[in-house]
Design a protein around this motif. Structure first.
Motif, PDB file in Angstrom:
ATOM      1  N   UNK A 269      -4.147  26.388   7.307  1.00  0.00           N
ATOM      2  CA  UNK A 269      -3.893  24.962   7.100  1.00  0.00           C
ATOM      3  C   UNK A 269      -2.865  24.829   5.985  1.00  0.00           C
ATOM      4  N   UNK A 270      -1.963  23.876   6.162  1.00  0.00           N
ATOM      5  CA  UNK A 270      -0.847  23.700   5.230  1.00  0.00           C
ATOM      6  C   UNK A 270      -0.706  22.228   4.869  1.00  0.00           C
ATOM      7  N   UNK A 271      -0.642  21.934   3.585  1.00  0.00           N
ATOM      8  CA  UNK A 271      -0.318  20.582   3.116  1.00  0.00           C
ATOM      9  C   UNK A 271       0.974  20.722   2.336  1.00  0.00           C
ATOM     10  N   UNK A 272       2.075  20.200   2.915  1.00  0.00           N
ATOM     11  CA  UNK A 272       3.408  20.549   2.437  1.00  0.00           C
ATOM     12  C   UNK A 272       4.151  19.332   1.877  1.00  0.00           C
ATOM     13  N   UNK A 273       5.452  19.405   1.886  1.00  0.00           N
ATOM     14  CA  UNK A 273       6.262  18.420   1.187  1.00  0.00           C
ATOM     15  C   UNK A 273       6.452  17.112   1.932  1.00  0.00           C
ATOM     16  N   UNK A 274       7.208  16.217   1.313  1.00  0.00           N
ATOM     17  CA  UNK A 274       7.469  14.925   1.920  1.00  0.00           C
ATOM     18  C   UNK A 274       8.695  14.254   1.326  1.00  0.00           C
ATOM     19  N   UNK A 275       9.228  13.317   2.065  1.00  0.00           N
ATOM     20  CA  UNK A 275      10.282  12.414   1.587  1.00  0.00           C
ATOM     21  C   UNK A 275       9.934  11.061   2.189  1.00  0.00           C
ATOM     22  N   UNK A 276       8.877  10.480   1.671  1.00  0.00           N
ATOM     23  CA  UNK A 276       8.191   9.390   2.359  1.00  0.00           C
ATOM     24  C   UNK A 276       8.911   8.053   2.240  1.00  0.00           C
ATOM     25  N   UNK A 277       9.043   7.331   3.364  1.00  0.00           N
ATOM     26  CA  UNK A 277       9.661   6.003   3.343  1.00  0.00           C
ATOM     27  C   UNK A 277       8.667   4.938   2.878  1.00  0.00           C
ATOM     28  N   UNK A 278       9.149   4.017   2.091  1.00  0.00           N
ATOM     29  CA  UNK A 278       8.351   2.897   1.595  1.00  0.00           C
ATOM     30  C   UNK A 278       9.147   1.641   1.940  1.00  0.00           C
ATOM     31  N   UNK A 279       8.692   0.868   2.924  1.00  0.00           N
ATOM     32  CA  UNK A 279       9.493  -0.195   3.527  1.00  0.00           C
ATOM     33  C   UNK A 279       9.072  -1.555   2.991  1.00  0.00           C
ATOM     34  N   UNK A 280      10.045  -2.325   2.501  1.00  0.00           N
ATOM     35  CA  UNK A 280       9.792  -3.658   1.952  1.00  0.00           C
ATOM     36  C   UNK A 280      10.471  -4.696   2.842  1.00  0.00           C
ATOM     37  N   UNK A 281       9.660  -5.509   3.532  1.00  0.00           N
ATOM     38  CA  UNK A 281      10.207  -6.562   4.388  1.00  0.00           C
ATOM     39  C   UNK A 281      10.436  -7.828   3.572  1.00  0.00           C
ATOM     40  N   UNK A 282      11.240  -8.724   4.125  1.00  0.00           N
ATOM     41  CA  UNK A 282      11.661  -9.903   3.357  1.00  0.00           C
ATOM     42  C   UNK A 282      10.548 -10.923   3.143  1.00  0.00           C
ATOM     43  N   UNK A 283       9.424 -10.785   3.879  1.00  0.00           N
ATOM     44  CA  UNK A 283       8.322 -11.725   3.678  1.00  0.00           C
ATOM     45  C   UNK A 283       7.255 -11.162   2.733  1.00  0.00           C
ATOM     46  N   UNK A 284       7.518 -10.028   2.120  1.00  0.00           N
ATOM     47  CA  UNK A 284       6.549  -9.428   1.201  1.00  0.00           C
ATOM     48  C   UNK A 284       6.502 -10.200  -0.113  1.00  0.00           C
ATOM     49  N   UNK A 285       5.401 -10.082  -0.827  1.00  0.00           N
ATOM     50  CA  UNK A 285       5.326 -10.558  -2.202  1.00  0.00           C
ATOM     51  C   UNK A 285       6.146  -9.571  -3.033  1.00  0.00           C
ATOM     52  N   UNK A 286       7.342  -9.954  -3.425  1.00  0.00           N
ATOM     53  CA  UNK A 286       8.281  -9.018  -4.033  1.00  0.00           C
ATOM     54  C   UNK A 286       7.801  -8.471  -5.365  1.00  0.00           C
ATOM     55  N   UNK A 287       7.105  -9.272  -6.140  1.00  0.00           N
ATOM     56  CA  UNK A 287       6.636  -8.786  -7.439  1.00  0.00           C
ATOM     57  C   UNK A 287       5.544  -7.727  -7.248  1.00  0.00           C
ATOM     58  N   UNK A 288       4.607  -8.007  -6.346  1.00  0.00           N
ATOM     59  CA  UNK A 288       3.570  -7.009  -6.082  1.00  0.00           C
ATOM     60  C   UNK A 288       4.175  -5.748  -5.471  1.00  0.00           C
ATOM     61  N   UNK A 289       5.108  -5.940  -4.551  1.00  0.00           N
ATOM     62  CA  UNK A 289       5.742  -4.785  -3.922  1.00  0.00           C
ATOM     63  C   UNK A 289       6.476  -3.939  -4.947  1.00  0.00           C
ATOM     64  N   UNK A 290       7.130  -4.582  -5.921  1.00  0.00           N
ATOM     65  CA  UNK A 290       7.842  -3.842  -6.965  1.00  0.00           C
ATOM     66  C   UNK A 290       6.882  -2.992  -7.783  1.00  0.00           C
ATOM     67  N   UNK A 291       5.705  -3.530  -8.062  1.00  0.00           N
ATOM     68  CA  UNK A 291       4.691  -2.765  -8.813  1.00  0.00           C
ATOM     69  C   UNK A 291       4.263  -1.539  -8.014  1.00  0.00           C
ATOM     70  N   UNK A 292       3.956  -1.734  -6.723  1.00  0.00           N
ATOM     71  CA  UNK A 292       3.501  -0.608  -5.902  1.00  0.00           C
ATOM     72  C   UNK A 292       4.603   0.409  -5.657  1.00  0.00           C
ATOM     73  N   UNK A 293       5.834  -0.053  -5.518  1.00  0.00           N
ATOM     74  CA  UNK A 293       6.958   0.876  -5.341  1.00  0.00           C
ATOM     75  C   UNK A 293       7.122   1.738  -6.588  1.00  0.00           C
ATOM     76  N   UNK A 294       7.015   1.137  -7.763  1.00  0.00           N
ATOM     77  CA  UNK A 294       7.084   1.908  -9.013  1.00  0.00           C
ATOM     78  C   UNK A 294       5.938   2.914  -9.090  1.00  0.00           C
TER      79      UNK A 294
END
Length: 504
Positions: A269-294
């Protein structure tokens, strides 16, 4: 079996002014012993660059000794095989109790050795206790099925332990990974040989002090510190290890898999690397999204395999979102990991620190805009400022390669279809994030993203009850939850004749 001498603990200073006794020997048969060849490896604190201590450096001969100990403990007449499933569970829950009783002590060691902030280290230690206790509860609940076929036979299945399990853990979550690996393996009745990361061996060796008091017989849990090229490869190649579990880079994961296939075709079993996408749509709560993105990128100094390092932002909120992310990044405190207010501690090593700075310089050189950070922090220790790069494209190294540091690459998109297509445009598939107030869109997008974990309106939230693992080149198998048990059992089918006609 080759005999090796026991080796005493050494006294280590913690920046708080306290001292503790650090085990430095290989943990085999419930004893701390020297390496056959007497090898040593120096362990440095990444936040001070000072030598902490030296630990024993295992090589192929030491791996062989540990395997013999684990195999002897797995024999049918050994005490461990006579433990009931409930007794195995009690050993794990006792281990969890010891961890909680020593939480501050263990967190301080993790911070000293790894460089992460003390507040995050406490969370790791508590998470390890929770994980051990969870699998302690599973020990007597993982069983097979009775299967009705017809009146002439009775059939049932058994879930049986695989045997001797080699486990190789990374340096970014040294203590927590002990629980992720050891917990399900011993709950299922296996014996284990766990290899620590070369850079961060200390907390796992301290954990071994609780193994015998928790009730584990000799040889059930063995811990080796050693170089991956010698000790780790010897485990992957060993003909008497039945299963290998590895967490680390995709490149090394390939080597582990090749070695396993070339030897005894041991389960992997292998748990390996990533380059994970984090997608922010225009209807998101931008302030909350900024916190989670950070949080998604700067948590644990960016040294997280599932970090949300590629952030896709819908074009009509792009400029506003970049401002919010930058403002939040500026507010994060970087520095002394023993300071209670520090969020981002040191990178784990000079090599990792230099690698991150090189990626930032490459991104700027190829046209990305440096919004904040981009420089070393302070003059002592391996600290990098939280860094945000905008205007990134996927042909840049910072847009497609795993950096494993506090570097956020922001990319603009127009439509939902484009977000999904570009989010999946990676050889990795460990995790992803979706930020939107449209629940239907959130579910549709999460279903189409090629990732083992998708967070909606949050990020980097892991739990011992929820499986974790990757698609594509991000790994094979799942850890945590009931799914994690399947890595450490094999299924036996039993058919009983109740009166069949003779076949010939």
């Amino acid at each position: 079996m080759t005999t090796v001498r026991e080796i005493p603990n050494v006294q280590v200073d913690i920046p708080s002014g306290k001292k503790y006794e650090q085990p430095v020997g290989l943990f085999i048969n419930n004893k701390h012993v020297d390496a056959v060849n007497g090898g040593r490896v120096k362990v440095f604190s990444p936040s001070t660059e000072k030598l902490i201590c030296e630990v024993v450096d295992a090589d192929e001969e030491d791996v062989d000794i540990a395997v013999k100990a684990a195999r002897a403990a797995f024999q049918n007449d050994a005490p461990w095989r006579r433990f009931s499933s409930a007794e195995r569970g009690r050993c794990l829950t006792k281990l969890a109790d010891f961890i909680e009783q020593n939480l501050e002590y263990l967190a301080s060691i993790e911070t000293l050795d790894n460089g992460k902030s003390i507040t995050l280290a406490r969370g790791d230690v508590q998470g390890a206790a929770n994980c051990f206790r969870y699998y302690g509860g599973w020990a007597d609940k993982d069983y097979g099925q009775t299967i009705e076929t017809d009146v002439t036979r009775f059939a049932y299945t058994r879930h049986e332990p695989i045997g001797v399990c080699g486990q190789i853990i990374p340096w970014n979550f040294p203590f927590l990974m002990c629980a992720w690996k050891i917990g399900p393996a011993v709950a299922c009745g296996n014996t284990v040989i766990l290899k620590t990361a070369e850079l961060t061996p200390l907390s796992a060796l301290v954990l071994t002090q609780f193994i015998e008091p928790a009730g584990f017989p000799p040889g059930v849990v063995n811990v080796l510190s050693g170089d991956g090229r010698r000790c780790g490869n010897a485990m992957a190649c060993h003909m008497d290890i039945d299963k290998i579990a590895f967490t680390g880079s995709t490149g090394v994961g390939r080597m582990v898999m090749r070695s396993a296939a070339a030897s005894n075709l041991k389960k992997v079993t292998l748990e390996l690397g990533g380059k994970s996408p984090n997608i922010v749509f225009d209807d998101a709560d931008l302030e909350e999204a900024a916190v989670w993105v950070n949080f998604g990128i700067f948590y644990n100094s960016g040294q997280v395999c599932c970090a949300g390092s590629r952030v896709y932002v819908q074009e009509n909120v792009y400029d506003e979102f970049v401002k919010r992310v930058v403002n939040k990044a500026k507010s994060l405190k970087v520095g002394d990991p023993f300071d209670e207010e520090t969020f981002q501690g040191a990178q784990v090593s000079k090599q990792q620190y230099e690698r991150i700075i090189g990626y930032i310089e490459s991104g700027i050189q190829h046209g990305a805009k440096l919004e904040v950070g981009g420089k070393p922090h302070g003059h002592i220790g391996y600290f990098v400022e939280p860094t945000v790069l905008s205007g990134v494209t996927e042909d840049m190294a910072v847009g497609k390669e795993e950096i494993f540091g506090p570097v956020l690459a922001i990319i603009k998109f127009k439509t939902v279809e484009e977000a999904v297509r570009r989010g999946n445009n990676s050889t990795f598939g460990l995790a992803a994030g979706v930020h939107t107030n449209d629940l239907r869109n959130a579910v549709k997008v999460s279903n189409r993203l090629e990732a083992g974990t998708v967070w909606i309106n949050c990020y980097n939230l892991l739990h011992h009850q929820i499986p974790f693992g990757g698609y594509k080149e991000s790994g094979i198998g799942r850890e945590l939850g009931s799914y994690g048990l399947t890595n450490y059992t094999q299924t036996k089918s039993v058919h009983i004749n109740l009166g069949m006609d003779l076949p010939i």
